[in-house]
Design an enzyme around this catalytic site. Structure first.
Site, PDB file in Angstrom:
ATOM      1  N   GLN A 115       0.907  15.659   6.649  1.00 27.08           N
ATOM      2  CA  GLN A 115       0.281  15.071   5.453  1.00 27.08           C
ATOM      3  C   GLN A 115       0.639  15.808   4.162  1.00 27.08           C
ATOM      4  OE1 GLN A 115      -2.334  12.209   4.867  1.00 27.08           O
ATOM      5  NE2 GLN A 115      -0.995  12.711   3.168  1.00 27.08           N
ATOM      6  N   HIS A 154      -4.899   6.147  10.931  1.00 25.60           N
ATOM      7  CA  HIS A 154      -5.160   7.599  10.885  1.00 25.60           C
ATOM      8  C   HIS A 154      -6.530   7.835  11.500  1.00 25.60           C
ATOM      9  CE1 HIS A 154      -1.850   8.609   7.948  1.00 25.60           C
ATOM     10  NE2 HIS A 154      -1.926   7.300   7.806  1.00 25.60           N
ATOM     11  N   ASP A 203      -4.050   1.070   8.744  1.00 21.90           N
ATOM     12  CA  ASP A 203      -3.909   2.371   8.089  1.00 21.90           C
ATOM     13  C   ASP A 203      -5.201   3.190   8.125  1.00 21.90           C
ATOM     14  OD1 ASP A 203      -2.300   4.286   6.923  1.00 21.90           O
ATOM     15  OD2 ASP A 203      -2.269   3.403   4.930  1.00 21.90           O
ATOM     16  N   GLU A 212       5.814   5.772  -0.160  1.00 16.66           N
ATOM     17  CA  GLU A 212       4.490   5.175  -0.398  1.00 16.66           C
ATOM     18  C   GLU A 212       4.078   5.488  -1.832  1.00 16.66           C
ATOM     19  OE1 GLU A 212       1.201   6.640   1.964  1.00 16.66           O
ATOM     20  OE2 GLU A 212      -0.030   4.884   1.519  1.00 16.66           O
ATOM     21  N   HIS A 248      -0.336   1.418  13.035  1.00 11.39           N
ATOM     22  CA  HIS A 248      -0.396   2.511  12.048  1.00 11.39           C
ATOM     23  C   HIS A 248      -1.831   2.717  11.590  1.00 11.39           C
ATOM     24  CE1 HIS A 248       1.584   4.691   8.463  1.00 11.39           C
ATOM     25  NE2 HIS A 248       0.262   4.854   8.339  1.00 11.39           N
ATOM     26  N   HIS A 255       6.032   8.015   6.956  1.00 15.83           N
ATOM     27  CA  HIS A 255       5.445   7.482   5.720  1.00 15.83           C
ATOM     28  C   HIS A 255       6.559   7.588   4.684  1.00 15.83           C
ATOM     29  CE1 HIS A 255       1.584   7.925   7.684  1.00 15.83           C
ATOM     30  NE2 HIS A 255       0.943   7.461   6.628  1.00 15.83           N
ATOM     31  N   TRP A 302      -8.797   7.451   1.707  1.00 13.72           N
ATOM     32  CA  TRP A 302      -7.835   6.566   1.048  1.00 13.72           C
ATOM     33  C   TRP A 302      -8.349   5.148   0.888  1.00 13.72           C
ATOM     34  CZ3 TRP A 302      -6.601  10.348   4.581  1.00 13.72           C
ATOM     35  CH2 TRP A 302      -5.764  11.362   4.111  1.00 13.72           C
TER      36      TRP A 302
HETATM   37  N1  17E Z   1      -2.095   9.551   4.242  1.00 12.49           N
HETATM   38  C1  17E Z   1      -1.096   9.058   3.479  1.00 12.49           C
HETATM   39  O1  17E Z   1      -0.194   9.799   3.066  1.00 12.49           O
HETATM   40  N2  17E Z   1      -1.082   7.746   3.183  1.00 12.49           N
HETATM   41  C2  17E Z   1      -2.038   6.940   3.617  1.00 12.49           C
HETATM   42  N3  17E Z   1      -2.000   5.636   3.311  1.00 12.49           N
HETATM   43  C3  17E Z   1      -3.116   7.450   4.412  1.00 12.49           C
HETATM   44  C4  17E Z   1      -3.091   8.778   4.702  1.00 12.49           C
HETATM   45  C5  17E Z   1      -4.216   6.556   4.896  1.00 12.49           C
HETATM   46 FE   FE2 Z   2      -0.637   5.915   6.736  1.00 16.19          FE
END
Ligand code: 17E
Ligand code: FE2
Length: 415
Positions: free
Chosen positions: A155, A62, A312, A216, A60, A213, A318
């Site tokens: 996103q 980006h 990540d 989170e 995982h 995702h 982030w």
């Molecule tokens: N985008 C997101 O929604 N959550 C993350 N941890 C990252 C990008 C890195």
């Molecule tokens: Fe992520």
């Protein structure tokens, strides 16, 4: 090179020789004793009793956002939400050439640390999908270093972003390997639920993997995991589905988790925790006591579910740090998750090797067995425990039978 002598394999006593030809492993043989290196044999490597393992897996990351921290603005609050805002600013400046340059540089950082299997989320909330096209090209261009899976990652939401559903469908048609989602970020709970039905149907129709995702956040009312798990259970797709982050599970109460775990076991889905990222982004609305903001890694593992660790981010809106070294993530994850017990240390590498490979559904493309690709690492220690204790490293990385990376470790000079 076509052979390694005096290798130690995880979970098997004694020493082994491993041979390969035409990019595939042809023999894995136990040795009665340590073997001398044949004189002048430059096609043989002496492992010296150290571990030889299949490559590390980065399940995982980006890559499309990597190496953009501070451009144009830094994430000063350290929250996920400001990260998404800062990324939207950088996204407005992105070009395909810029995306490819940063992705290739990041892949080299991963390969430098022994990673050969990567799953990258790519933001598809972008009219035109130029970034996705660039990353699909990177997938081919980087084949000498890594196998890359591309996730169509919305996103800014599927239901709450203009044409979100059409962009997801187009991304799959263009060749994304995996269908993503972000239900906790949709504007309403109902949209979060409908986004999950949409993306699971899309993946089922096109025979794609799923990596969402999911939850989170520290909000204990973010309960999209139960929805994802139930859809996966009903469709019989659990092995193809991954729930990433699920950090809200660190805030669920035990009574709810007791019930939830029954469903998770029935669904049999995979989990990915990003411990450095989550300890950084979560807990941001707490004073003290302050939550760790991670999912229940040891509990999922003890329940027989597949859990792995991931990076990540590398220097993005982030998370400002990261150098591609997944062993740094493993070290942090074991600390944060209270997993430094003796039994955990004996098998710690599972969380960055076999478990990641299972989440990525690599099957027979992964593992040190006859007939499988000759992809392997020589490590600097002879056990999981010793590798962690010494903050060891990958010394040699072999891919398709070819050495792609060798590391020289410096000597200590006293006084
Ligand atoms: N985008 C997101 O929604 N959550 C993350 N941890 C990252 C990008 C890195
Ligand atoms: Fe992520």
């Amino acid at each position: 090179m076509n052979r390694i002598l005096n290798a130690r394999l995880r979970g098997r006593p004694g020493l082994f020789s491993i041979a390969w030809a035409d990019g595939r492993i042809t023999a894995v043989q136990p040795q009665a004793d340590t073997l001398p290196l044949p004189p002048g044999a430059d096609d043989v490597l002496d492992a010296g009793g150290h571990l030889v393992i299949p490559p590390f897996v980065e399940p995982h990351i980006h890559l499309d956002a990597a190496l953009t921290a501070g451009e144009p603005n830094w994430n000063l609050s350290g929250t996920l939400f400001e990260g998404i805002e800062r990324w939207a600013e950088r996204k407005a400046l992105v070009t395909p050439a810029d995306t490819k340059d940063r992705a290739h540089r990041s892949i080299r950082m991963l390969a430098e640390h022994g990673i050969q299997h990567v799953r990258s989320h790519v933001d598809v909330t972008e009219p035109g999908l130029g970034t996705l096209q660039a990353m699909l090209e990177v997938r081919e261009e980087a084949r000498d270093l890594v196998d890359l899976q591309i996730v169509a990652f919305p996103q800014e939401g599927i239901e709450s972003f203009a044409n979100g559903r059409a962009l997801m469908s187009e991304a799959v048609a263009m060749g994304a390997d995996v269908v993503g989602g972000i239900p906790h970020f949709e504007n309403t709970r109902d949209q979060g639920v409908s986004s999950l039905h949409f993306l699971m149907d899309l993946a089922e129709r096109h025979g794609r993997l799923v990596d969402v995702h999911c939850d989170e956040t520290d909000d204990p009312n973010s309960r999209f995991l139960e929805v994802l798990a139930e859809i996966a259970r009903v469709k019989g797709m659990g092995a193809q589905v991954t729930a990433s982050h699920t950090t809200a599970m660190g805030s669920y109460d035990n009574a709810y988790c007791f019930k939830l775990f029954r469903l998770l076991k029935q669904a049999g889905l995979n989990f990915i925790s990003c411990p450095t990222e989550s300890i950084h982004l979560q807990g941001r609305f707490d004073s003290y006591p302050k939550r760790r903001g991670l999912t229940r890694v040891p509990e999922l593992d003890r329940a027989g579910l597949n859990v792995c660790f991931a990076q990540d981010s590398i220097v993005d809106p982030w998370y400002p740090l990261g150098n591609g070294n997944i062993l740094r993530i493993l070290d942090a994850g074991l600390h944060i998750c209270h997993m430094l017990g003796y039994d955990d240390l004996q098998r710690a590498l599972d969380f960055v090797t076999d478990h990641g490979a299972r989440a990525l559904a690599l099957g027979e493309r992964y593992g040190i067995e006859v007939g499988r690709p000759a992809n392997l690492l020589l490590l600097s220690a002879d056990s999981d425990y010793d590798l962690l204790r010494t903050q060891g490293q990958a010394l040699v990385s072999v891919r398709h039978g070819r050495v792609i990376m060798r590391r020289r470790v410096g000597d200590v000079l006293w006084g």
